[in-house]
Design a protein around this motif. Structure first.
Motif, PDB file in Angstrom:
ATOM      1  N   LEU A   2       0.817  -1.212   0.000  1.00 29.65           N
ATOM      2  CA  LEU A   2       0.000   0.000   0.000  1.00 29.65           C
ATOM      3  C   LEU A   2       0.852   1.263   0.000  1.00 29.65           C
ATOM      4  CD1 LEU A   2      -2.746   1.368   0.129  1.00 29.65           C
ATOM      5  CD2 LEU A   2      -2.697   1.073   2.597  1.00 29.65           C
ATOM      6  N   ARG A   3       1.898   1.267   0.808  1.00 33.91           N
ATOM      7  CA  ARG A   3       2.756   2.455   0.869  1.00 33.91           C
ATOM      8  C   ARG A   3       3.423   2.712  -0.479  1.00 33.91           C
ATOM      9  NH1 ARG A   3       7.233   3.487   5.508  1.00 33.91           N
ATOM     10  NH2 ARG A   3       8.621   2.464   4.053  1.00 33.91           N
ATOM     11  N   ALA A   4       3.814   1.659  -1.173  1.00 29.35           N
ATOM     12  CA  ALA A   4       4.414   1.814  -2.500  1.00 29.35           C
ATOM     13  C   ALA A   4       3.414   2.467  -3.452  1.00 29.35           C
ATOM     14  CB  ALA A   4       4.868   0.472  -3.048  1.00 29.35           C
ATOM     15  N   ARG A   5       2.156   2.088  -3.348  1.00 28.65           N
ATOM     16  CA  ARG A   5       1.119   2.700  -4.206  1.00 28.65           C
ATOM     17  C   ARG A   5       0.964   4.191  -3.916  1.00 28.65           C
ATOM     18  NH1 ARG A   5      -3.726  -1.676  -3.887  1.00 28.65           N
ATOM     19  NH2 ARG A   5      -2.379  -3.480  -4.188  1.00 28.65           N
ATOM     20  N   VAL A   6       1.061   4.552  -2.652  1.00 28.09           N
ATOM     21  CA  VAL A   6       0.977   5.965  -2.280  1.00 28.09           C
ATOM     22  C   VAL A   6       2.147   6.730  -2.892  1.00 28.09           C
ATOM     23  CG1 VAL A   6       1.065   7.611  -0.364  1.00 28.09           C
ATOM     24  CG2 VAL A   6      -0.344   5.545  -0.178  1.00 28.09           C
ATOM     25  N   PHE A   7       3.345   6.170  -2.789  1.00 28.48           N
ATOM     26  CA  PHE A   7       4.515   6.812  -3.397  1.00 28.48           C
ATOM     27  C   PHE A   7       4.349   6.935  -4.911  1.00 28.48           C
ATOM     28  CE2 PHE A   7       7.211   5.308   0.361  1.00 28.48           C
ATOM     29  CZ  PHE A   7       7.270   6.574   0.927  1.00 28.48           C
ATOM     30  N   GLN A  10       2.281   9.747  -5.964  1.00 26.35           N
ATOM     31  CA  GLN A  10       2.978  11.018  -5.773  1.00 26.35           C
ATOM     32  C   GLN A  10       4.191  11.148  -6.699  1.00 26.35           C
ATOM     33  OE1 GLN A  10       3.932  10.694  -1.599  1.00 26.35           O
ATOM     34  NE2 GLN A  10       1.898  11.367  -0.957  1.00 26.35           N
ATOM     35  N   LYS A  12       6.820   9.411  -6.684  1.00 27.67           N
ATOM     36  CA  LYS A  12       8.039   9.173  -5.910  1.00 27.67           C
ATOM     37  C   LYS A  12       8.502   7.745  -6.201  1.00 27.67           C
ATOM     38  CE  LYS A  12       6.912  12.421  -2.230  1.00 27.67           C
ATOM     39  NZ  LYS A  12       6.677  12.602  -0.792  1.00 27.67           N
ATOM     40  N   GLU A  15      11.226   5.847  -3.908  1.00 25.11           N
ATOM     41  CA  GLU A  15      10.643   5.397  -2.638  1.00 25.11           C
ATOM     42  C   GLU A  15       9.726   4.205  -2.873  1.00 25.11           C
ATOM     43  OE1 GLU A  15      10.757   8.513  -3.707  1.00 25.11           O
ATOM     44  OE2 GLU A  15      11.430   9.839  -2.109  1.00 25.11           O
ATOM     45  N   ALA A  16       8.945   4.257  -3.954  1.00 21.08           N
ATOM     46  CA  ALA A  16       8.056   3.142  -4.284  1.00 21.08           C
ATOM     47  C   ALA A  16       8.863   1.884  -4.567  1.00 21.08           C
ATOM     48  CB  ALA A  16       7.175   3.503  -5.478  1.00 21.08           C
ATOM     49  N   ASP A  19      10.146   0.290  -1.318  1.00 23.25           N
ATOM     50  CA  ASP A  19       9.088  -0.436  -0.613  1.00 23.25           C
ATOM     51  C   ASP A  19       8.683  -1.699  -1.364  1.00 23.25           C
ATOM     52  OD1 ASP A  19       9.043   1.382   1.432  1.00 23.25           O
ATOM     53  OD2 ASP A  19       6.964   1.978   1.144  1.00 23.25           O
TER      54      ASP A  19
END
Length: 91
Positions: A2-7, A10, A12, A15-16, A19
């Motif tokens: 999920l965090r990779a999807r957020v990056f 954005q 990013k 960062e993706a 993760d």
């Protein structure tokens, strides 16, 4: 994850990729490794992307024929002959 999807949302990519690499450690499928390669390419991590694409192809050799992204990475790395061969397979 999920965090990779957020990056990714954005733009990013580095960062993706970081993760997503952790996710791939737990689920190293050809599909997940190939996706990591795509994200690393977007992050400008060309050597890492190529290694991911090669690893994905090793797990699923059927990917090699249609892997145009790998051809682009070869060209971006200045590996013209490898890129040409990759694109010839694709066609």
């Amino acid at each position: 994850g999920l965090r990779a999807r957020v990056f990714l949302a954005q733009d990013k990519f580095a960062e993706a990729a970081k993760d997503l690499a952790k996710v791939v450690e737990f689920n190293p499928t050809a599909e997940s490794i190939n996706y990591l390669g795509t994200i690393r390419y977007q992050a400008g991590q060309l050597n890492e992307a190529l290694a991911d694409f090669d690893r994905a192809i090793k797990l699923d050799p059927k990917l090699e024929i249609s892997h145009w992204q790998r051809g682009i990475v070869y060209y971006d790395l200045g590996q013209w002959e490898n890129g040409r061969k990759q694109f010839e397979q694709y066609q």
